[in-house]
Design a protein around this motif. Structure first.
Motif, PDB file in Angstrom:
ATOM      1  N   SER A  48       0.867  -1.224  -0.038  1.00  0.00           N
ATOM      2  CA  SER A  48      -0.028   0.003  -0.086  1.00  0.00           C
ATOM      3  C   SER A  48       0.973   1.215  -0.056  1.00  0.00           C
ATOM      4  N   TYR A  49       2.234   1.034   0.253  1.00  0.00           N
ATOM      5  CA  TYR A  49       3.138   2.226   0.362  1.00  0.00           C
ATOM      6  C   TYR A  49       4.223   2.270  -0.723  1.00  0.00           C
ATOM      7  N   PHE A  50       3.827   1.179  -1.870  1.00  0.00           N
ATOM      8  CA  PHE A  50       4.753   1.046  -2.806  1.00  0.00           C
ATOM      9  C   PHE A  50       4.949   2.420  -3.727  1.00  0.00           C
ATOM     10  N   TRP A  51       3.810   2.884  -4.155  1.00  0.00           N
ATOM     11  CA  TRP A  51       3.956   4.153  -5.107  1.00  0.00           C
ATOM     12  C   TRP A  51       4.441   5.280  -4.167  1.00  0.00           C
ATOM     13  N   LYS A  52       4.047   5.607  -2.913  1.00  0.00           N
ATOM     14  CA  LYS A  52       4.424   6.475  -2.261  1.00  0.00           C
ATOM     15  C   LYS A  52       4.801   6.358  -0.765  1.00  0.00           C
ATOM     16  N   SER A  53       6.047   6.388  -0.299  1.00  0.00           N
ATOM     17  CA  SER A  53       6.789   5.951   0.597  1.00  0.00           C
ATOM     18  C   SER A  53       6.093   6.659   2.182  1.00  0.00           C
ATOM     19  N   PRO A  54       6.289   6.086   3.196  1.00  0.00           N
ATOM     20  CA  PRO A  54       5.604   6.979   4.279  1.00  0.00           C
ATOM     21  C   PRO A  54       6.663   7.876   4.407  1.00  0.00           C
ATOM     22  N   TYR A  55       8.048   8.005   4.149  1.00  0.00           N
ATOM     23  CA  TYR A  55       8.907   9.112   4.363  1.00  0.00           C
ATOM     24  C   TYR A  55       8.369  10.167   3.580  1.00  0.00           C
ATOM     25  N   ARG A  56       8.172  10.030   2.128  1.00  0.00           N
ATOM     26  CA  ARG A  56       7.607  11.066   1.253  1.00  0.00           C
ATOM     27  C   ARG A  56       6.402  11.679   1.763  1.00  0.00           C
TER      28      ARG A  56
END
Length: 230
Positions: A48-56
């Motif tokens: 679920s975070y593949f396209w936008k990382s939690p860091y971003r």
């Protein structure tokens, strides 16, 4: 340090972190993915975070830089803190919730995950509900609450886990005072610092360090502190 030196230093750190994350993923697969049900939960969360990382995502909301506790590190903490199915564990600043899912699934303790990024909480709750509807009873022990940890009510807790390495000194002092007023016997694990260092002199003695031990993160090794409210 020159621009070139800065660039190569940043590149070295980036490569080191990526290599650690790869090693940690392999270790996670080996230790935990043999339980296929947990593998589905964790892989669903990661995907679920593949396209936008939690860091971003944290950067875009202008929040503190993101940090996450590796699952193997969480297992070590759980063992040293003697966390069992009878405990109620509050994770203060759970991020996207990997450790909270791990605790509820493997330790089978009641797990309350506190987080102030609404995107993380919404996604974690959606995933929890999906697996709960699919018949996973461990999800009934897990809840995600959207709130600032400094304002959260954690009087139910028997164990508190605070990563919090990027919290300001003022925030740590607020939390230390609040935790020090909890009932006697509540265990606390913090990373890189002990809370008694941040209590006012008149309040010292409410939190006692029981053990210091080494833990590992993507950025290196540091000390964790097992403490108890006295």
């Amino acid at each position: 340090m020159s621009k070139d030196e800065n660039f190569f230093h940043s590149l070295q750190i980036s490569i080191s972190v990526r290599l650690y994350n790869l090693k940690d993923f392999v270790r996670t697969v080996w230790k935990y993915y043999r339980d296929f049900e947990f593998a589905k939960i964790d892989l669903s969360l990661l995907w679920s975070y593949f396209w936008k990382s939690p860091y971003r995502m944290n950067r875009e909301l202008h929040l503190e830089p993101y940090g996450e506790t590796p699952l193997c590190t969480m297992e070590k903490i759980a063992k040293i803190a003697a966390i069992t199915a009878d405990d109620t564990v509050f994770e203060l600043g759970c991020g996207r919730g990997r450790c909270a899912f791990w605790l509820a699934y493997f330790i089978k303790c009641k797990t309350v995950a506190i987080e102030y990024n609404p995107l993380f909480v919404a996604r974690a709750n959606q995933l929890k509900l999906h697996f709960q509807r699919a018949g996973d009873k461990t999800m009934e022990r897990l809840s995600f609450r959207l709130t600032d940890m400094k304002e959260a009510d954690f009087h139910e807790a028997t164990v508190l886990y605070l990563y919090g390495t990027l919290l300001s000194e003022q925030d740590i002092r607020i939390l230390a005072k609040k935790i020090g007023q909890l009932k006697s016997g509540v265990r606390i694990v913090t990373i890189s610092y002990a809370l008694d260092e941040y209590l006012e002199k008149s309040a010292q003695g409410h939190i006692q360090v029981i053990k210091e031990f080494e833990v590992e993160f993507c950025w290196g090794k540091t000390s964790a502190y097992l403490q108890v409210v006295v």
